[in-house]
Structure formats: structure tokens, C-alpha cells
Enzyme design. Structure first.
Site, mmCIF file in Angstrom:
data_model
loop_
_atom_site.group_PDB
_atom_site.id
_atom_site.type_symbol
_atom_site.label_atom_id
_atom_site.label_comp_id
_atom_site.label_asym_id
_atom_site.label_seq_id
_atom_site.Cartn_x
_atom_site.Cartn_y
_atom_site.Cartn_z
ATOM 1 N N ALA A 123 83.662 73.895 48.253
ATOM 2 C CA ALA A 123 82.484 73.046 48.372
ATOM 3 C C ALA A 123 82.775 71.767 49.151
ATOM 4 O O ALA A 123 81.927 70.884 49.234
ATOM 5 C CB ALA A 123 81.970 72.694 46.985
ATOM 6 N N ASN A 191 86.795 70.714 41.096
ATOM 7 C CA ASN A 191 87.863 71.462 41.770
ATOM 8 C C ASN A 191 88.099 70.910 43.164
ATOM 9 O O ASN A 191 89.212 70.942 43.679
ATOM 10 C CB ASN A 191 87.478 72.938 41.865
ATOM 11 C CG ASN A 191 87.444 73.568 40.500
ATOM 12 O OD1 ASN A 191 88.483 73.780 39.894
ATOM 13 N ND2 ASN A 191 86.257 73.827 39.990
ATOM 14 N N HIS A 221 79.922 64.623 48.177
ATOM 15 C CA HIS A 221 81.322 64.186 48.157
ATOM 16 C C HIS A 221 81.606 63.411 49.439
ATOM 17 O O HIS A 221 81.365 63.920 50.541
ATOM 18 C CB HIS A 221 82.266 65.385 48.104
ATOM 19 C CG HIS A 221 81.952 66.356 47.004
ATOM 20 N ND1 HIS A 221 82.166 66.077 45.680
ATOM 21 C CD2 HIS A 221 81.437 67.617 47.041
ATOM 22 C CE1 HIS A 221 81.810 67.130 44.949
ATOM 23 N NE2 HIS A 221 81.346 68.065 45.746
HETATM 24 N N1 LIG Z 1 86.968 75.028 44.834
HETATM 25 C C1 LIG Z 1 85.687 74.707 44.956
HETATM 26 O O1 LIG Z 1 85.283 74.088 45.935
HETATM 27 C C2 LIG Z 1 84.726 75.102 43.901
HETATM 28 C C3 LIG Z 1 85.153 75.759 42.776
HETATM 29 N N2 LIG Z 1 84.271 76.171 41.818
HETATM 30 C C4 LIG Z 1 84.821 76.878 40.652
HETATM 31 O O2 LIG Z 1 84.760 78.269 40.923
HETATM 32 C C5 LIG Z 1 84.606 78.989 39.708
HETATM 33 C C6 LIG Z 1 83.395 79.920 39.827
HETATM 34 O O3 LIG Z 1 82.228 79.158 40.031
HETATM 35 P P1 LIG Z 1 80.786 79.772 39.766
HETATM 36 O O4 LIG Z 1 80.666 81.091 40.412
HETATM 37 O O5 LIG Z 1 79.794 78.731 40.073
HETATM 38 O O6 LIG Z 1 80.839 79.946 38.177
HETATM 39 P P2 LIG Z 1 79.849 80.804 37.261
HETATM 40 O O7 LIG Z 1 79.935 80.190 35.913
HETATM 41 O O8 LIG Z 1 78.542 80.963 37.922
HETATM 42 O O9 LIG Z 1 80.566 82.227 37.257
HETATM 43 C C7 LIG Z 1 81.713 82.527 36.510
HETATM 44 C C8 LIG Z 1 81.561 83.962 36.014
HETATM 45 O O10 LIG Z 1 82.743 84.364 35.330
HETATM 46 C C9 LIG Z 1 82.323 85.227 34.279
HETATM 47 N N3 LIG Z 1 83.335 85.401 33.245
HETATM 48 C C10 LIG Z 1 83.487 84.727 32.079
HETATM 49 N N4 LIG Z 1 84.491 85.285 31.352
HETATM 50 C C11 LIG Z 1 84.971 86.322 32.071
HETATM 51 C C12 LIG Z 1 85.986 87.298 31.844
HETATM 52 N N5 LIG Z 1 86.730 87.286 30.739
HETATM 53 N N6 LIG Z 1 86.214 88.238 32.798
HETATM 54 C C13 LIG Z 1 85.477 88.250 33.923
HETATM 55 N N7 LIG Z 1 84.492 87.368 34.190
HETATM 56 C C14 LIG Z 1 84.242 86.411 33.277
HETATM 57 C C15 LIG Z 1 81.070 84.553 33.735
HETATM 58 O O11 LIG Z 1 80.304 85.451 32.970
HETATM 59 C C16 LIG Z 1 80.392 84.116 35.023
HETATM 60 O O12 LIG Z 1 79.503 85.115 35.509
HETATM 61 C C17 LIG Z 1 84.456 77.941 38.598
HETATM 62 O O13 LIG Z 1 85.716 77.700 37.977
HETATM 63 C C18 LIG Z 1 84.041 76.693 39.365
HETATM 64 O O14 LIG Z 1 84.402 75.517 38.699
HETATM 65 C C19 LIG Z 1 82.933 76.004 41.989
HETATM 66 C C20 LIG Z 1 82.460 75.344 43.088
HETATM 67 C C21 LIG Z 1 83.314 74.806 44.110
HETATM 68 O O1 LIG Z 2 84.319 71.014 42.803
HETATM 69 C C1 LIG Z 2 83.572 71.791 42.202
HETATM 70 O O2 LIG Z 2 83.990 72.564 41.305
HETATM 71 C C2 LIG Z 2 82.122 71.932 42.547
HETATM 72 C C3 LIG Z 2 81.536 70.856 43.340
HETATM 73 O O3 LIG Z 2 81.856 69.692 43.217
HETATM 74 C C4 LIG Z 2 80.502 71.233 44.283
HETATM 75 O O4 LIG Z 2 80.141 72.418 44.368
HETATM 76 O O5 LIG Z 2 80.033 70.353 45.015
#
Ligand SMILES: NC(=O)C1=CN([C@@H]2O[C@H](COP(=O)(O)OP(=O)(O)OC[C@H]3O[C@@H](n4cnc5c(N)ncnc54)[C@H](O)[C@@H]3O)[C@@H](O)[C@H]2O)C=CC1
Ligand SMILES: O=C([O-])CC(=O)C(=O)O
Length: 269
Positions: A123, A191, A221
Site C-alpha cells: 500500500a 505493515n 501515507h
Molecule cells: N504490506 C502492505 O502494504 C499491506 C499489508 N496488509 C496486510 O495484508 C494482510 C491481508 O490483508 P487483507 O486481505 O486486507 O486482510 P483480510 O482480513 O481481508 O483477509 C485475511 C483473510 O485471511 C483469512 N484467514 C483467517 N484465518 C485463516 C487461516 N487459518 N487460514 C487461512 N486463511 C485465514 C480470513 O478469513 C480473511 O479472509 C493483513 O495482514 C494486512 O494487515 C494490508 C494492506 C497493506
Molecule cells: O499498512 C497496512 O497494513 C495498510 C495500510 O496502511 C494501507 O493499506 O494504507
């Protein structure tokens, strides 16, 4: 033609589902091989529209089916997802970058077995410039994050410090500290700060402010870098996805990263 890279997706949420659909539509050099989700029946239903169905399995069953896993699940699951792939000398794309802090054994595992951990820009923006500047000397890296209230509620830091943001009417600075401290206090929200710190001067020297802003629609950000090669500042205003904590661009960053892995022309550091 080379054999396509078999991709597993761990976590079928905002990022995972978008990625599954993009892989099904076609990313050159890649093919969707398997998915892991908390609720298998719901995941199977969500994937019903794919042109080529893939198995929905437990996290522990992904590794034999794929060459690369995209971790896009709750951050606590990172070791469970990453370790089997790294032990097999395979690649892990990590979205829950904050969960890498304090888990340096994952990097050691990758080193020992010829595996690889990739943290996409996600992001954020500008990690190419930060990486380049880090080849010289970076004096300081500062990030200011502003999020709508719904992008921050539920963060452990708020409960631990008795900070209530649900009814605020003005922007409120809720955190000032290092990327390492933010990763602990905001594991599902910041993150990006950890990714920035890993590209630059590390989690203990990367400074961060977090603001909750009730008037804001986008996760915003701003990064300010002072280095001996350049001074730069950059801002990204992310449209939230179905998950208000996660910007829409996050899944697109993973898609671009996978496309780049197999591309004959690669642009950006
Ligand atoms: N590096 C970056 O720039 C960013 C990182 N993130 C991170 O990426 C990750 C994913 O984000 P989103 O898709 O928005 O989250 P989300 O919450 O929409 O999706 C996570 C999924 O994992 C599933 N899950 C839960 N337990 C599980 C298990 N035991 N086995 C398999 N699946 C399971 C959930 O049911 C959910 O569907 C999060 O940790 C978030 O913080 C999000 C945005 C930006
Ligand atoms: O860092 C993250 O996990 C998500 C975040 O800030 C964004 O999506 O802007």
C-alpha cells in the site's frame, strides 16, 4: 515456453480474492495452484467464478502444491505459512510485513535453504528510491500516516492506552514512535511502516506518526527521507478496499510484483 510458477494464496480476504481473480484472468509466467482460507465452504463459493478451479486446503497443505506462496492472512499466521516454503527453498511474498519483526529466523531459514522472502511495496510508494538511497547514507526517514477512524479501530495500541477514537470530531494524533513500536501496536494497520523501515534504515530508526482523521476517506501515507544522495518526500492517498484497513492498491502491487518476476523487461529497483 517455461513452466509457469505455481502460486498459492494464503488468506482469501481483500487482497487474496482480488489476486486469485487476477491470476485466473492471467498473469504471464504464473498460474494459481491452491488457496487456503479459514472457511473452506465460503472460499469455494467465492472462487466459483474462476475459469480454472483450484483446491482450497489447510495452510500446512499448500507447500507441495506451489512454488511460491502469497501470505495475505492475519499476521499471526506468517510463520505457519512461510516456514514450509522457505524450508523447501521456495519463495514467500509477505504482506503482513510487521510480523517479520522479531521473526528473524524466517530470513535465516530462507538463507539456509535457498528460499526467498519478498516484501512488495504493497500500500506504499517509493521503496525503490529508499532502497537506492540506502546504498548511500540515509540520515532520517519519517512517515506520517492519516487514516479514517474505521481504518484504525480495533488496534491493540488504542485499547492498551485507553484511546477512544470512535467519536472524535477533529484529527487526533494517536501514536508517535518507531516502526517497530507501531508494528506491535497496530499489527493490521501499519505493515507499510515496517516495509519502509526494511527498505531504509531499520525499524528502530524509522519514525512514525499516526493520525485518526474523521473527515478523511483515504488511508494516507507521507514519507520524508533525508539522505546524502537526495532529499525526497512522497504521499499516497489509498482508496480503501472491502477491508477498510487495506488500500485497494495493495493487491495491485502484488499482481505487479508477480508480473515482474517473469518479465523480460523489469522497471524499478
Ligand atoms: N504490506 C502492505 O502494504 C499491506 C499489508 N496488509 C496486510 O495484508 C494482510 C491481508 O490483508 P487483507 O486481505 O486486507 O486482510 P483480510 O482480513 O481481508 O483477509 C485475511 C483473510 O485471511 C483469512 N484467514 C483467517 N484465518 C485463516 C487461516 N487459518 N487460514 C487461512 N486463511 C485465514 C480470513 O478469513 C480473511 O479472509 C493483513 O495482514 C494486512 O494487515 C494490508 C494492506 C497493506
Ligand atoms: O499498512 C497496512 O497494513 C495498510 C495500510 O496502511 C494501507 O493499506 O494504507
Amino acid at each position: 515456453m517455461e513452466t509457469p510458477l505455481r502460486i498459492a494464496i494464503a488468506g482469501l480476504g481483500a487482497v487474496g480474492l482480488k489476486l486469485a481473480r487476477a491470476l485466473d484472468a492471467g498473469i504471464p509466467g504464473c498460474e494459481l495452484a491452491a488457496v487456503s482460507a479459514r472457511d473452506h465452504a465460503a472460499a469455494t463459493a467465492r472462487l466459483a467464478g474462476l475459469s480454472r478451479p483450484v483446491p482450497v486446503v489447510e495452510i500446512g497443505a499448500l507447500e507441495p502444491l506451489a512454488d511460491l506462496v502469497v501470505e495475505c492472512a492475519p499476521s499471526a499466521l506468517l510463520p505457519q505459512i512461510a516456514e514450509p516454503f522457505l524450508r523447501a527453498g521456495k519463495t514467500v511474498l509477505v504482506l503482513s510485513a510487521g510480523a517479520l519483526l522479531g521473526r528473524e529466523h524466517l530470513v535465516e531459514l530462507a538463507r539456509a535453504h535457498g528460499g526467498r522472502i519478498i516484501v512488495p511495496t504493497g500500500a506504499l510508494l517509493g521503496l525503490d528510491a529508499v532502497l537506492a538511497a540506502a546504498e548511500g547514507e540515509i540520515h532520517s526517514v519519517r512517515m506520517i500516516t492519516r487514516k479514517p477512524v474505521r481504518g484504525l479501530v480495533g488496534a491493540p495500541y488504542l485499547a492498551e492506552n485507553n484511546i477512544a477514537i470512535e467519536d472524535i470530531r477533529e484529527p487526533l494524533r494517536i501514536f508517535q514512535g518507531t516502526a517497530r513500536e507501531a508494528a506491535a501496536g497496530f499489527p493490521a494497520n501499519l505493515n507499510v511502516a515496517v516495509a519502509l523501515s526494511l527498505a531504509g534504515i531499520g525499524p528502530d530508526r524509522t519514525q512514525l506518526e499516526i493520525w485518526a482523521d474523521p473527515a478523511l476517506e483515504r488511508n494516507t501515507h507521507r514519507i520524508e527521507v533525508e539522505a546524502d544522495s537526495a532529499r525526497f518526500s512522497m504521499t499516497i492517498e489509498n482508496v480503501p478496499s472491502e477491508n477498510p484497513k487495506t488500500g485497494r492498491i495493495t493487491a495491485l502491487s502484488v499482481i505487479a510484483c508477480l508480473r515482474k518476476l517473469g518479465a523480460p523487461l523489469r522497471v524499478g529497483t
